[in-house]
Scaffold this active site. Structure first.
Site, PDB file in Angstrom:
ATOM      1  N   THR A 287       0.886  -1.347   0.046  1.00 42.04           N
ATOM      2  CA  THR A 287      -0.137   0.059  -0.066  1.00 42.04           C
ATOM      3  C   THR A 287       0.870   1.296   0.173  1.00 42.04           C
ATOM      4  O   THR A 287       0.611   2.298  -0.532  1.00 42.04           O
ATOM      5  CB  THR A 287      -0.931   0.124   1.328  1.00 42.04           C
ATOM      6  N   TYR A 288       1.872   1.169   0.704  1.00 39.59           N
ATOM      7  CA  TYR A 288       2.915   2.541   0.705  1.00 39.59           C
ATOM      8  C   TYR A 288       3.540   2.674  -0.646  1.00 39.59           C
ATOM      9  O   TYR A 288       3.774   3.593  -0.949  1.00 39.59           O
ATOM     10  CB  TYR A 288       4.074   2.302   1.995  1.00 39.59           C
ATOM     11  N   ALA A 289       4.174   1.402  -1.099  1.00 41.34           N
ATOM     12  CA  ALA A 289       4.729   1.502  -2.346  1.00 41.34           C
ATOM     13  C   ALA A 289       3.905   2.164  -3.415  1.00 41.34           C
ATOM     14  O   ALA A 289       4.043   2.748  -4.508  1.00 41.34           O
ATOM     15  CB  ALA A 289       5.244   0.403  -2.789  1.00 41.34           C
TER      16      ALA A 289
END
Length: 244
Positions: A128-130
């Protein structure tokens, strides 16, 4: 790094909501009508469980991508009026690992999964962060592409993205990577370079790391992908009528 005397002022806002990002832009324009540098630095590490913003978007996507993008769109005319000006998006090395499920787990994806940008299909914190970080570089490049096509109107508005390094911040500690981060002084080196450095005057549409142009994820350099992602971002921020 040279330290200079400066007057620091603050303007509070909430870029986790579309209305908050637009309201912040209005306050910034009112306070700083001669704005010529915008550094989109705010961001979060995904919470343990998937959460949504008041607008219904996955929270990391809302804060890390939609909010900064919308803020930029609403400050763009002010930046145009104060050329030469610079727009900087803090991406991350994680954007190079888009599609992986962990810092060292999985294989980077070769295509953008438009059906999971909001973590609709599955929610894994690193992925999700990437996803939010490749969005930063995609939007920076898409915006630069649009500005270059605007017939000289934005000729001296530069747009770049960067990886600041693995820095010892609350966000990195939230990721629990088990590695030591560099100092905050090291972390601001590349952002400051792109914001005010004379050596990068006129450089635009690039991704930087460690103070130099670096190789970006190939997904973020495909013209058709940039146009598609631009349209998606305008739709999600309810800015379909936006025109340069």
């Amino acid at each position: 790094m040279k330290h200079v005397a400066a007057k620091v002022e603050s303007v509070l806002g909430d870029i986790g909501t579309l209305s908050g990002a637009k309201a912040l832009a209005e306050r910034v324009k009112e306070r700083f009508p001669t704005l010529n540098v915008l550094v989109n630095n705010a961001g979060i590490w995904p919470p343990a469980e998937r959460q949504t913003s008041p607008d219904g978007f996955e929270l990391t996507w809302a804060v890390n991508h939609l909010g900064p993008s919308l803020l930029t769109l609403h400050l763009l005319d002010t930046l145009r009026q104060n050329q030469p000006s610079r727009i900087v998006f803090l991406s991350s090395k994680a954007h190079e690992k888009y599609g992986m499920t962990g810092f060292a787990e999985g294989t980077p994806a070769s295509e953008l999964d438009y059906d999971n940008l909001n973590s609709e299909k599955f929610y894994i914190q690193y992925n999700t962060y990437a996803t939010s970080k490749i969005a930063n570089t995609l939007f920076a490049n898409a915006l630069d592409r649009k500005l270059r096509a605007a017939g000289g109107k934005y000729e001296k508005v530069a747009v770049n993205s960067l990886h600041p390094g693995t820095i010892d911040t609350k966000l990195m500690r939230g990721g629990n990577f088990g590695i030591a981060g560099s100092s905050l002084e090291e972390g601001v080196r590349t952002p400051v370079l792109l914001a005010v450095g004379p050596s990068v005057e006129g450089v635009t549409g690039e991704y930087f790391s460690d103070g130099a142009v670096a190789k970006m994820n190939p997904i973020a350099s495909r013209p058709a992908e940039l146009d598609k992602f631009w349209d998606l971002t305008l739709a999600q921020t309810r800015e379909e009528a936006f025109a340069l």
